[in-house]
Design an enzyme around this catalytic site. Structure first.
Site, short mmCIF file in Angstrom:
data_model
loop_
_atom_site.label_atom_id
_atom_site.label_comp_id
_atom_site.label_asym_id
_atom_site.label_seq_id
_atom_site.Cartn_x
_atom_site.Cartn_y
_atom_site.Cartn_z
NE ARG A 52 -1.78 -1.60 3.68
CZ ARG A 52 -2.10 -2.37 4.71
NH1 ARG A 52 -3.27 -2.98 4.73
NH2 ARG A 52 -1.27 -2.52 5.73
CB SER A 83 -7.85 -1.44 -0.39
OG SER A 83 -8.35 -2.64 0.16
CE LYS A 161 -4.80 2.26 3.82
NZ LYS A 161 -5.03 0.88 3.38
CB SER A 231 -9.08 0.39 3.46
OG SER A 231 -7.95 -0.43 3.26
CB SER A 347 -11.99 -2.67 0.89
OG SER A 347 -11.40 -2.46 2.16
N GLY A 348 -11.58 -5.66 2.38
CA GLY A 348 -11.98 -6.53 3.47
C GLY A 348 -12.06 -5.80 4.80
CB ALA A 350 -17.49 -4.90 6.18
N GLY A 354 -22.25 -1.63 6.72
CA GLY A 354 -23.27 -2.60 6.35
C GLY A 354 -23.53 -3.56 7.50
N PRO A 355 -24.51 -4.44 7.34
CG PRO A 355 -26.05 -5.92 6.40
CD PRO A 355 -25.35 -4.61 6.15
#
Length: 367
Positions: A52, A83, A161, A231, A347-348, A350, A354-355
């Site tokens: 990165r 990312s 970021k 990220s 991108s990992g 979360a 989101g849920p």
């Protein structure tokens, strides 16, 4: 009047600037008009992923040369959000956001707009806590103003970021008599991502301030933003923020739409995001509609239950491969199967994006 253009460029390595250089040399991109570069680099996406920083350094040095300014001035002018992790079939690439000032009338409806902002540098003890939440919320509002977006409902993706804790940074806090949110450097990535995402939710009115606390961060998964994508990386000390939405103050030929994946295999949400971006289709999008896609941006996360739709998986139990890496591969494959292209941004991690087990997904498309 602003006019935003977006260029998706494949890369052969983290330091590959050849695709960007070709577009600049051909006159298709004016380097002075670049406001943000979002990238997927082929590292592990973990604490010790230096691809990165390598990519950011390579891009910043190249732009410094083209613009005749220092690298330090470039990174204050352009948001570089890299990312790490291109597991599975995900293609390493960068997405370049260019914003022009044009003497053109606004296009019908609302068109793509982008804004950038930077938080101050954080102390180690502030990461993953309310100090980070509140500062990010302030900067998101600043980025909205920069994008000329007035209504939070017109914001479809907020890419951030954020920093993480290292052993050195943890020791620095201890020397000053301070404690940090967690002593595990990898887990610190989750806390920083989560606090940043809740800052987005606070700024956009998705969650009220009284519901967010230090205790809620990375614990109360009912609290989340539907448009945040955060990220973490070792290469910075502040949060860099890109707000992407639609505005009447734009002459762009592009728009953005979004949806929220309820889990890692939610292909229906992918199609919903395509439709929200203006693509026309019934069951499956035809080739002529898919050709309108500029890029797809999404988050991926292993559900804390260790299951997807009642079926057990081993992502959280795998000691060899971190669950964020498996989740990225799965979500990228699901999206690629719908849009017919593996070169999308996934991108990992979360947390509060989101849920639980799902994540926001956005589509930038040509009108």
């Amino acid at each position: 009047m602003q006019k935003v253009e977006v260029f998706r460029i494949p890369t052969a390595s983290p330091d590959d600037i050849s695709g960007l250089a070709t577009l600049i040399d051909s006159g298709k991109i004016n380097p002075a008009e670049i406001v943000a570069i979002l990238g997927k680099t082929e590292g592990n996406g973990c604490v010790n992923d230096f691809t990165r920083g390598f990519a950011t350094q390579s891009l910043a040095m190249y732009l410094a040369e083209k613009l005749g300014i220092s690298r330090e001035e470039v990174v204050k002018k352009v948001a570089f959000i890299m990312s790490g992790g291109t597991e599975g079939v995900m293609t390493p690439h960068i997405t370049v956001f260019v914003r022009k000032d044009v003497q053109e009338p606004a296009k019908p409806g609302k068109r793509l707009a982008v804004g950038v902002a930077f938080t101050r540098d954080f102390l180690p003890e502030e990461l993953g806590r309310m100090e980070q939440v509140n500062e990010v919320a302030r900067a998101v509002k600043e980025a909205m103003k920069d994008a000329q977006i007035d209504d939070p409902r017109d914001v479809h993706f907020v890419q951030i970021k954020c920093p993480l804790l290292t052993a050195e940074r943890i020791e620095d806090a201890k020397r000053r008599g301070k404690d940090v949110v967690v002593n595990d450097t990898y887990k610190s990535m989750a806390y920083s991502r989560g606090a940043s995402a809740l800052g987005v939710a606070l700024a956009l009115g998705e969650i009220s301030a009284d519901k967010i606390s230090n205790e809620a961060i990375c614990h109360d998964w009912n609290l989340y933003s539907s448009v945040a994508s955060t990220s973490a990386g070792v290469e910075l000390l502040n949060d860099e923020i890109i707000v992407v939405g639609n505005s009447t103050n734009s002459a762009s030929d592009l728009v953005i739409g979004h949806s929220v994946m309820k889990d890692a295999i939610d292909a229906d949400a992918v199609r919903a995001a395509l439709k929200d971006a203006g693509l026309k289709f019934d069951c499956c999008p035809p080739a002529e509609e898919l050709a309108k896609i500029v890029n797809v941006l999404a988050k991926a996360e292993a559900a804390s239950s260790g299951t997807v739709r009642g079926r057990r998986n081993t992502m959280l139990d795998d000691s060899d491969i971190n669950h964020t890496r498996s989740a990225r591969a799965v979500v990228n494959a699901v999206i690629a199967s719908v849009v017919g292209d593996p070169m999308v941004y996934v991108s990992g991690g979360a947390e509060h994006q989101g849920p639980d087990g799902g994540g926001p997904i956005a589509v930038i498309a040509r009108v």
